[in-house]
Design a protein around this motif. Structure first.
Motif, short mmCIF file in Angstrom:
data_model
loop_
_atom_site.label_atom_id
_atom_site.label_comp_id
_atom_site.label_asym_id
_atom_site.label_seq_id
_atom_site.Cartn_x
_atom_site.Cartn_y
_atom_site.Cartn_z
N ILE A 100 0.77 -1.37 -0.02
CA ILE A 100 0.14 -0.17 0.03
C ILE A 100 1.09 1.21 0.12
O ILE A 100 0.52 2.29 -0.68
N GLN A 101 2.06 1.33 0.83
CA GLN A 101 2.69 2.34 1.00
C GLN A 101 3.51 2.80 -0.40
O GLN A 101 4.07 3.80 -0.76
N SER A 102 3.74 1.63 -1.36
CA SER A 102 4.36 1.74 -2.44
C SER A 102 3.52 2.36 -3.59
O SER A 102 3.67 3.00 -4.65
N PHE A 103 2.12 2.68 -3.25
CA PHE A 103 1.35 3.14 -4.15
C PHE A 103 1.45 4.90 -4.59
O PHE A 103 1.99 5.47 -3.55
N SER A 104 1.35 5.22 -5.70
CA SER A 104 1.14 6.66 -5.99
C SER A 104 -0.09 7.28 -5.38
O SER A 104 -0.96 6.29 -4.97
N LYS A 105 -0.55 8.50 -5.24
CA LYS A 105 -1.69 8.94 -4.56
C LYS A 105 -2.91 8.39 -5.51
O LYS A 105 -3.90 8.07 -4.93
N VAL A 163 4.65 16.55 11.90
CA VAL A 163 3.67 16.39 11.29
C VAL A 163 2.76 15.07 11.71
O VAL A 163 3.13 14.04 11.55
N SER A 164 1.30 15.24 11.99
CA SER A 164 0.68 14.16 12.61
C SER A 164 0.00 13.52 11.28
O SER A 164 -0.57 14.21 10.62
N ARG A 165 0.57 12.40 11.05
CA ARG A 165 0.25 11.52 9.63
C ARG A 165 -1.06 10.30 10.14
O ARG A 165 -0.84 9.62 11.04
N LEU A 166 -2.01 10.52 9.27
CA LEU A 166 -3.17 9.53 9.66
C LEU A 166 -2.89 8.21 9.01
O LEU A 166 -1.89 8.02 8.16
N SER A 167 -3.63 7.40 9.50
CA SER A 167 -3.23 5.70 9.07
C SER A 167 -4.01 5.37 8.06
O SER A 167 -4.71 4.41 7.84
N ASN A 168 -3.63 6.07 6.78
CA ASN A 168 -4.36 5.70 5.64
C ASN A 168 -4.28 4.34 4.98
O ASN A 168 -4.91 3.95 4.28
N ASP A 227 -2.57 15.24 1.42
CA ASP A 227 -1.15 15.35 0.97
C ASP A 227 -0.96 14.62 -0.25
O ASP A 227 -1.09 13.47 -0.36
N PRO A 228 -0.61 15.62 -1.35
CA PRO A 228 -0.76 14.90 -2.84
C PRO A 228 0.52 13.97 -3.11
O PRO A 228 0.59 13.21 -4.14
N HIS A 229 1.46 14.29 -1.89
CA HIS A 229 2.94 13.46 -2.34
C HIS A 229 2.86 12.16 -1.39
O HIS A 229 4.02 11.47 -1.50
N GLN A 230 2.16 12.20 -0.48
CA GLN A 230 2.28 10.81 0.48
C GLN A 230 0.94 10.10 0.64
O GLN A 230 -0.01 10.63 0.44
#
Length: 440
Positions: A25-30, A266-271, A320-323
């Motif tokens: 999942i983390q390897s995906f583009s947005k 930065v607080s990052r959500l668990s997308n 965040d369009p980049h992550q």
């Protein structure tokens, strides 16, 4: 010592498979992520509509065509026999069971399938690794503990094998806090973890002794605060006394691990595991960057339908369009914490924070505080401080209530040695003893 990875694998949780899915999942583009999320959320809601009688009854015989028309689920909807909430075809041996602390009301029993629970742990391990932590690092745990003998020793044994030492925060008097310092001097702790207010209380005590945490325990590299709100001023204070970065964790036990701050603050959500939405009081989606009520969907839990589930918090998110991971810009107090005033005005419970900030900015030396509302016009302000409460302080507090709530309120101020905590060990800064129908 047993790592959480070894323990989960021993208990039959497919952690390695979950970690592989996390990396995918983390390897995906947005754009790829959005496409995956769209398919995953509808796959989940169709599964529960077909296999979960409770959810089919809750939603209705026909699923809505639009995601935003799927009804919002709340804790009181789930306050039934938990066995009636579990999807058909799942056996107890294939599930993880837990319960909430009940700090915002009645405890809720919940279940996750083992893969969903493994995804939660894969995410936690990922976020901790980003701040330089491993699951085997020695943890100083600021938490509550069951006081019944068998449950108490069970937790102590678990702590021993999980390489953590629990500082029981039901008693944080000066005598206990001095023992905390002695333990830190003698132990190679790597990080602190636990309730925000208990760590703040410890930091105040260190400060009163003219100490920095790294002076007495140089092995500490960071602290993680959780379960209670941590505002920017509290975070800055902790970092100044601990002399290490402080990371803020946000979660809801029944849903998932929801967000954590990264090394950049930065607080990052668990997308990777959760959809986060922000809605208005009319239950309409608000635009990106606007405040509203937070609702969450656990994308992997097939055991219970935490779909568009409202936890009772207010917040702001920013895409965040980049992550893959979006940002949680702001998080405020629980919706059910409301201050009901004689004029009919209703203020959010987190308004009390601004009153305390006003006090500490002028008076200083406030270790802990709590406000209890007895009626719409009567309040008790309890304060732990080493200073005397004279007329100037009383006036200062009254002025803050006048400014942030409304003039004419009756505020009784009492200096105490400690604030009583809940059974879980959490400290509530505001407690209301009235309801929306209460009179003066």
């Amino acid at each position: 010592m047993i790592s959480i990875e070894s323990l989960l694998n021993f208990q039959g949780y497919p952690l390695e498979k979950a970690q592989q899915e996390m990396l995918r999942i983390q390897s995906f583009s947005k754009d790829e992520y959005y496409a995956w999320q769209e398919n995953k959320k509808w796959e989940l809601v169709r599964f529960h509509h077909q296999h979960n009688p409770f959810y089919r009854k809750f939603v209705g015989a026909t699923l809505p065509d639009r995601w935003e028309d799927i009804p919002i689920l709340r804790k009181n909807d789930l306050q039934v026999n938990s066995s009636n909430l579990i999807s058909n075809g799942l056996k107890s041996k294939d599930l993880h069971f837990g319960s909430t602390s009940g700090s915002s009301g009645i405890p809720l029993k919940f279940a996750r399938d083992k893969f969903s629970h493994s995804m939660t742990w894969a995410l936690i391990l990922d976020r901790y690794s980003r701040v330089g932590l491993k699951s085997t690092d020695y943890q100083a745990r600021f938490y509550g503990i069951p006081l019944a003998r068998s449950a108490y020793y069970k937790e102590r044994i678990k702590d021993y094998f999980m390489n953590r030492y629990r500082f029981v925060i039901f008693d944080i008097s000066e005598n206990s806090l001095q023992k905390f310092i002695d333990k830190f001097r003698a132990s190679p702790f790597r990080y602190l973890y636990g309730y925000t207010n208990s760590q703040i209380r410890f930091a105040h005590y260190l400060q009163s002794k003219g100490l920095k945490l790294t002076e007495i325990c140089p092995t500490v590299t960071c602290a993680i605060v959780t379960s209670e709100q941590c505002n920017p001023e509290d975070k800055a204070f902790l970092e100044s006394v601990f002399q290490v970065p402080v990371y803020v964790e946000y979660g809801a036990a029944e849903v998932a691990f929801l967000a954590m701050s990264d090394p950049q603050g930065v607080s990052r959500l668990s997308n990777e595991t959760v959809i986060t939405e922000v809605i208005s009081d009319d239950e309409l989606l608000v635009s990106n960057g606007k405040p509203g009520r937070l609702i969450f969907t656990n994308l992997f839990n097939t055991a219970m339908p935490f779909i568009r589930y409202e936890v009772g918090d207010l917040g702001v998110i920013e895409e965040d369009p980049h992550q893959v991971q979006d940002k949680l810009l702001d998080l405020k107090g629980r919706l059910n914490e409301q201050v009901i005033l004689p004029s009919g005005k209703i203020a959010a419970g987190f308004t009390i924070y601004y009153i305390s900030k006003h006090l500490m900015g002028t008076f200083g030396h406030v270790s802990e505080y709590q406000v209890q509302q007895l009626s719409s016009s009567k309040f008790i302000f309890s304060i732990v401080t080493d200073r005397e409460i004279d007329k100037s302080v009383t006036t200062l507090i009254q002025e803050a209530f006048d400014k942030y709530l409304e003039p004419g309120l009756e505020v009784a101020i009492q200096k105490v040695n400690a604030i009583d905590r809940e059974k879980s060990g959490k400290l509530k800064h505001f407690i209301s003893h009235i309801n929306s129908g209460a009179a003066k």
